[in-house]
Design a protein around this motif. Structure first.
Motif, PDB file in Angstrom:
ATOM      1  N   PRO A 144     -68.063  17.986 124.437  1.00 43.61           N
ATOM      2  CA  PRO A 144     -67.737  17.435 123.109  1.00 43.61           C
ATOM      3  C   PRO A 144     -68.936  17.437 122.162  1.00 43.61           C
ATOM      4  N   ASP A 145     -70.115  17.174 122.693  1.00 41.36           N
ATOM      5  CA  ASP A 145     -71.325  17.213 121.860  1.00 41.36           C
ATOM      6  C   ASP A 145     -71.637  18.635 121.411  1.00 41.36           C
ATOM      7  N   LEU A 146     -71.371  19.609 122.289  1.00 40.77           N
ATOM      8  CA  LEU A 146     -71.565  21.006 121.912  1.00 40.77           C
ATOM      9  C   LEU A 146     -70.636  21.408 120.772  1.00 40.77           C
ATOM     10  N   VAL A 147     -69.395  20.931 120.862  1.00 38.58           N
ATOM     11  CA  VAL A 147     -68.417  21.226 119.815  1.00 38.58           C
ATOM     12  C   VAL A 147     -68.879  20.664 118.472  1.00 38.58           C
ATOM     13  N   ALA A 148     -69.320  19.422 118.477  1.00 39.91           N
ATOM     14  CA  ALA A 148     -69.783  18.788 117.236  1.00 39.91           C
ATOM     15  C   ALA A 148     -71.004  19.513 116.675  1.00 39.91           C
ATOM     16  N   PHE A 149     -71.900  19.914 117.547  1.00 35.97           N
ATOM     17  CA  PHE A 149     -73.112  20.605 117.092  1.00 35.97           C
ATOM     18  C   PHE A 149     -72.766  21.980 116.536  1.00 35.97           C
ATOM     19  N   ALA A 150     -71.848  22.688 117.187  1.00 42.06           N
ATOM     20  CA  ALA A 150     -71.463  24.023 116.735  1.00 42.06           C
ATOM     21  C   ALA A 150     -70.902  23.990 115.311  1.00 42.06           C
ATOM     22  N   LYS A 151     -70.225  22.910 114.975  1.00 38.09           N
ATOM     23  CA  LYS A 151     -69.644  22.788 113.634  1.00 38.09           C
ATOM     24  C   LYS A 151     -70.700  22.570 112.553  1.00 38.09           C
ATOM     25  N   SER A 152     -71.896  22.157 112.951  1.00 35.25           N
ATOM     26  CA  SER A 152     -72.953  21.880 111.975  1.00 35.25           C
ATOM     27  C   SER A 152     -73.860  23.075 111.738  1.00 35.25           C
ATOM     28  N   LEU A 153     -73.628  24.185 112.439  1.00 29.17           N
ATOM     29  CA  LEU A 153     -74.532  25.325 112.355  1.00 29.17           C
ATOM     30  C   LEU A 153     -74.348  26.118 111.062  1.00 29.17           C
ATOM     31  N   PRO A 154     -75.437  26.647 110.526  1.00 33.48           N
ATOM     32  CA  PRO A 154     -75.330  27.508 109.333  1.00 33.48           C
ATOM     33  C   PRO A 154     -74.747  28.863 109.703  1.00 33.48           C
ATOM     34  N   GLU A 155     -74.499  29.698 108.703  1.00 31.78           N
ATOM     35  CA  GLU A 155     -73.835  30.976 108.926  1.00 31.78           C
ATOM     36  C   GLU A 155     -74.651  31.930 109.791  1.00 31.78           C
ATOM     37  N   ASN A 156     -75.971  31.814 109.762  1.00 33.84           N
ATOM     38  CA  ASN A 156     -76.807  32.772 110.494  1.00 33.84           C
ATOM     39  C   ASN A 156     -77.113  32.336 111.926  1.00 33.84           C
ATOM     40  N   VAL A 157     -76.473  31.254 112.364  1.00 33.17           N
ATOM     41  CA  VAL A 157     -76.663  30.755 113.731  1.00 33.17           C
ATOM     42  C   VAL A 157     -75.295  30.554 114.372  1.00 33.17           C
ATOM     43  N   THR A 158     -75.165  30.946 115.628  1.00 33.95           N
ATOM     44  CA  THR A 158     -73.895  30.766 116.325  1.00 33.95           C
ATOM     45  C   THR A 158     -74.127  30.240 117.734  1.00 33.95           C
ATOM     46  N   LEU A 159     -73.088  29.667 118.315  1.00 32.35           N
ATOM     47  CA  LEU A 159     -73.149  29.141 119.678  1.00 32.35           C
ATOM     48  C   LEU A 159     -72.087  29.814 120.522  1.00 32.35           C
ATOM     49  N   MET A 160     -72.475  30.255 121.708  1.00 31.57           N
ATOM     50  CA  MET A 160     -71.539  30.832 122.666  1.00 31.57           C
ATOM     51  C   MET A 160     -71.861  30.269 124.041  1.00 31.57           C
ATOM     52  N   THR A 161     -71.008  30.558 125.044  1.00 33.37           N
ATOM     53  CA  THR A 161     -71.252  30.035 126.386  1.00 33.37           C
ATOM     54  C   THR A 161     -71.162  31.152 127.417  1.00 33.37           C
ATOM     55  N   TRP A 162     -71.666  30.823 128.574  1.00 31.09           N
ATOM     56  CA  TRP A 162     -71.562  31.718 129.724  1.00 31.09           C
ATOM     57  C   TRP A 162     -71.164  30.865 130.912  1.00 31.09           C
ATOM     58  N   CYS A 163     -69.945  31.058 131.375  1.00 34.39           N
ATOM     59  CA  CYS A 163     -69.446  30.318 132.531  1.00 34.39           C
ATOM     60  C   CYS A 163     -69.750  31.148 133.782  1.00 34.39           C
ATOM     61  N   VAL A 164     -70.684  30.651 134.590  1.00 35.35           N
ATOM     62  CA  VAL A 164     -71.202  31.454 135.702  1.00 35.35           C
ATOM     63  C   VAL A 164     -70.154  31.716 136.782  1.00 35.35           C
ATOM     64  N   ASP A 165     -69.107  30.868 136.862  1.00 33.22           N
ATOM     65  CA  ASP A 165     -68.036  31.119 137.844  1.00 33.22           C
ATOM     66  C   ASP A 165     -66.719  31.427 137.148  1.00 33.22           C
ATOM     67  N   GLY A 166     -66.837  31.818 135.875  1.00 33.60           N
ATOM     68  CA  GLY A 166     -65.629  32.076 135.087  1.00 33.60           C
ATOM     69  C   GLY A 166     -64.796  33.237 135.581  1.00 33.60           C
ATOM     70  N   ALA A 167     -65.436  34.205 136.240  1.00 30.97           N
ATOM     71  CA  ALA A 167     -64.691  35.357 136.731  1.00 30.97           C
ATOM     72  C   ALA A 167     -63.742  34.956 137.857  1.00 30.97           C
ATOM     73  N   TYR A 168     -64.042  33.851 138.556  1.00 29.21           N
ATOM     74  CA  TYR A 168     -63.205  33.394 139.679  1.00 29.21           C
ATOM     75  C   TYR A 168     -62.381  32.167 139.321  1.00 29.21           C
ATOM     76  N   GLU A 169     -62.817  31.459 138.312  1.00 30.24           N
ATOM     77  CA  GLU A 169     -62.134  30.228 137.889  1.00 30.24           C
ATOM     78  C   GLU A 169     -61.747  30.325 136.416  1.00 30.24           C
ATOM     79  N   ALA A 170     -61.135  31.439 136.056  1.00 30.12           N
ATOM     80  CA  ALA A 170     -60.822  31.706 134.660  1.00 30.12           C
ATOM     81  C   ALA A 170     -59.910  30.638 134.060  1.00 30.12           C
ATOM     82  N   GLU A 171     -58.858  30.279 134.744  1.00 29.36           N
ATOM     83  CA  GLU A 171     -57.901  29.317 134.199  1.00 29.36           C
ATOM     84  C   GLU A 171     -58.536  27.938 134.044  1.00 29.36           C
ATOM     85  N   SER A 172     -59.327  27.557 135.028  1.00 34.44           N
ATOM     86  CA  SER A 172     -59.999  26.263 134.958  1.00 34.44           C
ATOM     87  C   SER A 172     -60.997  26.245 133.796  1.00 34.44           C
TER      88      SER A 172
END
Length: 248
Positions: A144-172
């Protein structure tokens, strides 16, 4: 008798005149000696030496002005080089002291089935990558804090994630992101520098910042943050300053 007296008188006058002349000459010699002694004993330099000192004093300001001009030219050259570095998008400071490899060359798959590579970083000056896992409680707690912070970013900055077990736990992974309201690109695996980075990650959550070429700038933010907004804002502003960009 009178003639003899006259001769005696004239001789006396000549002797007196000679004595007076000798005294005058001796007096002149004494005055000259006193003058020289006074000049030597006073500790004052002769006029010629004073003129030499004035000449030297006049030369020093010229040397100082030359040094100042040289320093000014050097500072100007350094400023021009710094400006070129800023315009080229190169990271000058802060340096990457975390020991983690940069992401200059890789290809990856995303949680929604798309693809992503280092070339995608070119769209932004700074990209924040939050590395997490579905099994990590602190990772989910800070969403939730990441979401709030992402909304405050200027146009030249972006936030993305990397889920290290996402390939096996995609739905989760999708459910966790949906519950948090985080709508961003999420990597689930890749090769090249991304794979090398994954081998070096010791703890999650870990967050890194990269520039438009994939170079890591600054130190990694490791572990959950008690004040995520303040810590992330400080890191982003340091990165933007390093790139010669305006702070958020």
């Amino acid at each position: 008798m009178k003639m003899r007296k006259m001769k005696m008188l004239m001789l006396s006058l000549i002797l007196v005149t000679g004595v007076m002349t000798g005294c005058a000459e001796e007096l002149d010699t004494m005055d000259s000696g006193m003058t020289v002694e006074s000049a030597e004993g006073s500790g004052e330099e002769a006029p010629a030496e004073e003129n030499g000192e004035e000449k030297e004093t006049m030369e020093n300001p010229e040397e100082s002005e030359a040094d100042a001009e040289e320093n000014s030219t050097q500072e100007q050259e350094e400023a021009e080089l710094a400006e070129e570095a800023k315009n080229s998008g190169e990271s000058v400071v802060p340096e990457n002291t975390s020991g983690l490899p940069s992401l200059n060359s890789f290809t990856a798959t995303t949680l929604d089935g798309g693809s992503f590579s280092n070339e995608n970083f070119a769209d932004k000056d700074v990209t924040i990558i939050n590395i997490w896992g579905t099994y990590c409680g602190p990772c989910q707690s800070e969403m939730p804090d990441l979401v709030a912070f992402a909304k405050s970013l200027p146009e030249n900055v972006t936030l993305m994630t990397w889920c290290v077990d996402g390939a096996y736990e995609a739905e989760s992974a999708k459910q966790i992101l949906a519950d948090a309201g985080l709508d961003s690109v999420t990597l689930v695996g890749g090769d090249g520098d991304l794979e090398a980075l994954g081998n070096e990650i010791m703890y999650i959550p870990t967050t890194i910042l990269v520039d438009s070429k994939g170079n890591i700038i600054g130190d990694a933010l490791i572990g959950g943050r008690e004040n995520l907004e303040a810590d992330y804002t400080e890191a982003v502003n340091a990165a933007l300053t390093a790139l010669g960009k305006e702070k958020m």
